[in-house]
Design a protein around this motif. Structure first.
Motif, PDB file in Angstrom:
ATOM      1  N   THR A 283       0.814  -1.220   0.000  1.00 41.39           N
ATOM      2  CA  THR A 283       0.000   0.000   0.000  1.00 41.39           C
ATOM      3  C   THR A 283       0.846   1.268   0.000  1.00 41.39           C
ATOM      4  N   SER A 284       1.989   1.246   0.658  1.00 39.02           N
ATOM      5  CA  SER A 284       2.856   2.426   0.681  1.00 39.02           C
ATOM      6  C   SER A 284       3.333   2.768  -0.722  1.00 39.02           C
ATOM      7  N   GLU A 285       3.775   1.742  -1.454  1.00 45.66           N
ATOM      8  CA  GLU A 285       4.232   1.946  -2.837  1.00 45.66           C
ATOM      9  C   GLU A 285       3.074   2.384  -3.729  1.00 45.66           C
ATOM     10  N   LEU A 286       1.907   1.807  -3.488  1.00 47.44           N
ATOM     11  CA  LEU A 286       0.733   2.161  -4.291  1.00 47.44           C
ATOM     12  C   LEU A 286       0.362   3.629  -4.096  1.00 47.44           C
ATOM     13  N   ILE A 287       0.310   4.099  -2.858  1.00 46.76           N
ATOM     14  CA  ILE A 287      -0.085   5.481  -2.592  1.00 46.76           C
ATOM     15  C   ILE A 287       0.919   6.457  -3.210  1.00 46.76           C
ATOM     16  N   LYS A 288       2.195   6.128  -3.155  1.00 42.10           N
ATOM     17  CA  LYS A 288       3.205   6.984  -3.784  1.00 42.10           C
ATOM     18  C   LYS A 288       3.002   7.049  -5.298  1.00 42.10           C
ATOM     19  N   ALA A 289       2.694   5.894  -5.904  1.00 46.38           N
ATOM     20  CA  ALA A 289       2.450   5.863  -7.351  1.00 46.38           C
ATOM     21  C   ALA A 289       1.187   6.646  -7.708  1.00 46.38           C
ATOM     22  N   LEU A 290       0.125   6.473  -6.913  1.00 44.47           N
ATOM     23  CA  LEU A 290      -1.127   7.191  -7.175  1.00 44.47           C
ATOM     24  C   LEU A 290      -0.967   8.692  -6.973  1.00 44.47           C
ATOM     25  N   SER A 291      -0.155   9.087  -6.020  1.00 42.87           N
ATOM     26  CA  SER A 291       0.093  10.520  -5.798  1.00 42.87           C
ATOM     27  C   SER A 291       0.717  11.144  -7.040  1.00 42.87           C
ATOM     28  N   ARG A 292       1.675  10.448  -7.631  1.00 40.97           N
ATOM     29  CA  ARG A 292       2.297  10.946  -8.862  1.00 40.97           C
ATOM     30  C   ARG A 292       1.297  10.961 -10.016  1.00 40.97           C
ATOM     31  N   LEU A 293       0.497   9.891 -10.099  1.00 44.67           N
ATOM     32  CA  LEU A 293      -0.494   9.797 -11.181  1.00 44.67           C
ATOM     33  C   LEU A 293      -1.533  10.909 -11.091  1.00 44.67           C
ATOM     34  N   SER A 294      -1.901  11.281  -9.871  1.00 46.83           N
ATOM     35  CA  SER A 294      -2.947  12.293  -9.699  1.00 46.83           C
ATOM     36  C   SER A 294      -2.535  13.658 -10.244  1.00 46.83           C
ATOM     37  N   GLU A 295      -1.240  13.838 -10.446  1.00 46.61           N
ATOM     38  CA  GLU A 295      -0.742  15.095 -11.010  1.00 46.61           C
ATOM     39  C   GLU A 295      -0.943  15.170 -12.521  1.00 46.61           C
ATOM     40  N   ILE A 296      -1.127  14.003 -13.165  1.00 49.94           N
ATOM     41  CA  ILE A 296      -1.208  13.985 -14.643  1.00 49.94           C
ATOM     42  C   ILE A 296      -2.457  13.290 -15.174  1.00 49.94           C
ATOM     43  N   CYS A 297      -3.197  12.562 -14.304  1.00 50.55           N
ATOM     44  CA  CYS A 297      -4.362  11.786 -14.765  1.00 50.55           C
ATOM     45  C   CYS A 297      -5.556  12.013 -13.855  1.00 50.55           C
ATOM     46  N   LYS A 298      -6.733  11.827 -14.419  1.00 48.84           N
ATOM     47  CA  LYS A 298      -7.946  11.814 -13.631  1.00 48.84           C
ATOM     48  C   LYS A 298      -8.354  10.359 -13.385  1.00 48.84           C
ATOM     49  N   PHE A 299      -8.640  10.038 -12.146  1.00 48.58           N
ATOM     50  CA  PHE A 299      -9.079   8.682 -11.807  1.00 48.58           C
ATOM     51  C   PHE A 299      -9.755   8.725 -10.443  1.00 48.58           C
ATOM     52  N   ASN A 300     -10.474   7.653 -10.120  1.00 47.33           N
ATOM     53  CA  ASN A 300     -11.028   7.457  -8.789  1.00 47.33           C
ATOM     54  C   ASN A 300     -10.213   6.375  -8.086  1.00 47.33           C
ATOM     55  N   PHE A 301      -9.978   6.563  -6.811  1.00 48.95           N
ATOM     56  CA  PHE A 301      -9.333   5.526  -6.005  1.00 48.95           C
ATOM     57  C   PHE A 301     -10.253   5.211  -4.831  1.00 48.95           C
ATOM     58  N   ILE A 302     -10.696   3.952  -4.750  1.00 50.54           N
ATOM     59  CA  ILE A 302     -11.588   3.519  -3.671  1.00 50.54           C
ATOM     60  C   ILE A 302     -10.873   2.445  -2.856  1.00 50.54           C
ATOM     61  N   SER A 303     -10.770   2.701  -1.564  1.00 44.80           N
ATOM     62  CA  SER A 303     -10.100   1.776  -0.658  1.00 44.80           C
ATOM     63  C   SER A 303     -11.101   1.242   0.355  1.00 44.80           C
ATOM     64  N   VAL A 304     -11.175  -0.087   0.470  1.00 45.29           N
ATOM     65  CA  VAL A 304     -11.986  -0.749   1.495  1.00 45.29           C
ATOM     66  C   VAL A 304     -10.996  -1.459   2.411  1.00 45.29           C
ATOM     67  N   SER A 305     -10.757  -0.910   3.583  1.00 42.65           N
ATOM     68  CA  SER A 305      -9.599  -1.388   4.332  1.00 42.65           C
ATOM     69  C   SER A 305      -9.757  -1.222   5.837  1.00 42.65           C
ATOM     70  N   GLY A 306      -8.891  -1.913   6.554  1.00 40.24           N
ATOM     71  CA  GLY A 306      -8.796  -1.822   8.002  1.00 40.24           C
ATOM     72  C   GLY A 306      -7.444  -2.386   8.415  1.00 40.24           C
ATOM     73  N   GLY A 307      -7.239  -2.543   9.706  1.00 39.47           N
ATOM     74  CA  GLY A 307      -5.968  -3.085  10.166  1.00 39.47           C
ATOM     75  C   GLY A 307      -5.581  -2.502  11.507  1.00 39.47           C
ATOM     76  N   ARG A 308      -4.324  -2.713  11.882  1.00 37.71           N
ATOM     77  CA  ARG A 308      -3.815  -2.176  13.137  1.00 37.71           C
ATOM     78  C   ARG A 308      -3.816  -0.647  13.094  1.00 37.71           C
ATOM     79  N   GLU A 309      -4.078  -0.042  14.240  1.00 40.62           N
ATOM     80  CA  GLU A 309      -4.266   1.410  14.281  1.00 40.62           C
ATOM     81  C   GLU A 309      -3.079   2.174  13.706  1.00 40.62           C
ATOM     82  N   PHE A 310      -1.849   1.787  14.078  1.00 42.86           N
ATOM     83  CA  PHE A 310      -0.689   2.553  13.610  1.00 42.86           C
ATOM     84  C   PHE A 310      -0.529   2.447  12.095  1.00 42.86           C
ATOM     85  N   ASN A 311      -0.888   1.286  11.521  1.00 46.24           N
ATOM     86  CA  ASN A 311      -0.836   1.141  10.060  1.00 46.24           C
ATOM     87  C   ASN A 311      -1.904   1.992   9.387  1.00 46.24           C
ATOM     88  N   LEU A 312      -3.101   1.997   9.955  1.00 43.32           N
ATOM     89  CA  LEU A 312      -4.203   2.753   9.361  1.00 43.32           C
ATOM     90  C   LEU A 312      -3.957   4.251   9.421  1.00 43.32           C
TER      91      LEU A 312
END
Length: 440
Positions: A283-312
């Protein structure tokens, strides 16, 4: 002459009338199932629930003893009123739920939720009140151990199922090992996946003749005819969920509610992800890639997620810290598994990026779930190599392989996908044919 055997397709003990009878007569029994079910999220909860649904469809009466209602918010599926109704419909008349209750008013030192003791008491009552023929324990801690103890006390046959984490993580703990070794020695049947059998044998000293191969079940029937998934409804429901989960972080809570309040642009390419957030999920690598993509592309990102508090917390903040990405994003907590097919269908691609996962015998169901809905699957090579059907998977034909989970690799692959939506749709359709082949 009667004898008892295990039906290897169901993992259920059956009584056979006459050894010589080729068409063994299967006597329907009353079963006590002790384990995880919804609203607990995760693969073991889904597998256990799917198993009891399959048994109920064959006419077995199943009493389910569980602590599912006590699961913490970070790992809890958010139900609408319709979900509760749908859940009850799935249970039907053959499945009876027995949920533990909170012990908060009964304070003790050192404090615990007393899950084992409560499940023991509840399971004992079910056995006293009902003619139980078989006890199933799903997952060693605490359900399998409890099932084997109740089996011993009440002289009832038991079948124990395990997960990868039982063998790779929990069983290595010095205070748990002997408890689990006692369990596998006293359980009547131990069910194991083909990929886990040797690990099970090497983990404990016990009679290996007890092992039966768990073939698993097909995807639940609701993957064929799923109920509708209304994103807006679950975004509104998430406000209530996050108000409880994130009440100690008011600024973060406010930012997430604001981010989720916007309407989805259905014309945009949609990227989805679901499951636990952790360092091995990509997920860390994905968010970094999506952050870069958001500067040049239009898209929707939908996350259905949970986990340990510090990770979330880190995950939420990484999305919110990039303005353009947050303008494209929607964050949901876990939703009921029967809504997952509808969620998948809303996406043009769903990414599943587990890598360097510490449990080597891990065989997640998510790739099959995504393929079944005709949505293009982005899959890490690590997980691909673990799949029993990997020979059917052809990169760029029926899925997209992520050889190395890096932000650069994900940026390039996702950018190509956004720029050729038609190709991605065709790949998703070809992926669905894998399910057709596997189902025969």
């Amino acid at each position: 002459m009667e004898r008892a055997v295990v039906n290897v397709d169901t993992g259920v003990l059956v009584v056979v009338m006459g050894v010589q009878d080729a068409q063994d007569v299967d006597i329907k029994m009353n079963i006590l199932f002790i384990g995880k079910i919804p609203p607990i999220e995760g693969g073991e909860s889904v597998s256990g629930f799917n198993h009891i649904l399959a048994l109920a469809s064959k006419g077995y009466k199943i009493h389910v003893v569980t602590n599912a209602d006590e699961v913490e918010f970070n790992f809890r599926q958010s139900f609408t009123s319709e979900d509760y109704d749908y859940f009850c419909t799935l249970l039907g008349s053959n499945i009876i739920l027995h949920n533990t209750h909170s012990i908060k008013k009964h304070f003790h030192i050192p404090y615990s939720h007393s899950y084992f003791s409560k499940l023991f008491g509840l399971g004992s009552k079910v056995i006293v009140d009902n003619p139980i023929d078989l006890i199933i324990g799903w997952y060693f801690e605490p359900y399998g151990l409890l099932a084997s103890i109740l089996s011993k006390i009440h002289n009832i046959k038991s079948t124990i199922y395990h997960a990868g984490s039982d063998l790779s993580r929990l069983s290595t703990h010095p205070d748990l090992f002997l408890a689990y070794e006692w369990m596998v020695n006293n359980g009547n049947t131990i069910m194991s996946k083909p990929s886990s059998r040797e690990s099970l044998i090497s983990s404990f000293n016990f009679n290996n003749d007890k092992i039966q191969i768990d073939k698993g079940n097909k995807l639940p029937n609701y993957f064929k005819k799923p109920p509708k998934f209304d994103l807006k409804e679950y975004l509104e429901l998430s406000n209530t969920h996050y108000s409880k989960q994130l009440n100690k972080f008011p600024d973060l809570l406010s930012a997430i509610i604001k981010m989720n309040s916007k309407s989805l642009d259905i014309e945009n390419f949609t990227i989805g992800i679901y499951g636990k957030i952790s360092s091995n999920k990509g997920t860390s690598e994905l968010i970094k890639a999506l952050s870069r993509l958001s500067e040049i592309c239009k898209f929707n990102f939908i996350s259905v997620s949970g986990g340990r508090e510090f990770n979330l917390l880190s995950y939420y903040e990484s999305i919110l810290s990039h303005r353009k990405l947050s303008e494209n994003s929607y964050i949901l907590p876990f939703i009921p598994h029967w809504r997952i097919p509808g969620f998948i269908k809303k996406c043009d691609v769903v990414v599943f990026l587990e890598n360097d996962f510490p449990i080597k015998i891990h065989r997640p169901q998510i790739p099959l779930e995504v393929l079944s809905q005709g949505t293009c699957l982005f899959l890490s090579k690590d997980i691909l190599e673990n799949l029993s059907y990997k020979k059917l998977m052809i990169d760029q034909k029926n899925f997209i392989c992520i050889d190395k989970v890096t932000q650069d690799n994900l940026f390039d692959k996702l950018k190509d996908a956004i720029e050729d939506k038609k190709k991605i749709s065709i790949i998703g359709g070809h992926g669905k044919s894998i399910i057709t082949f596997l189902n025969g």
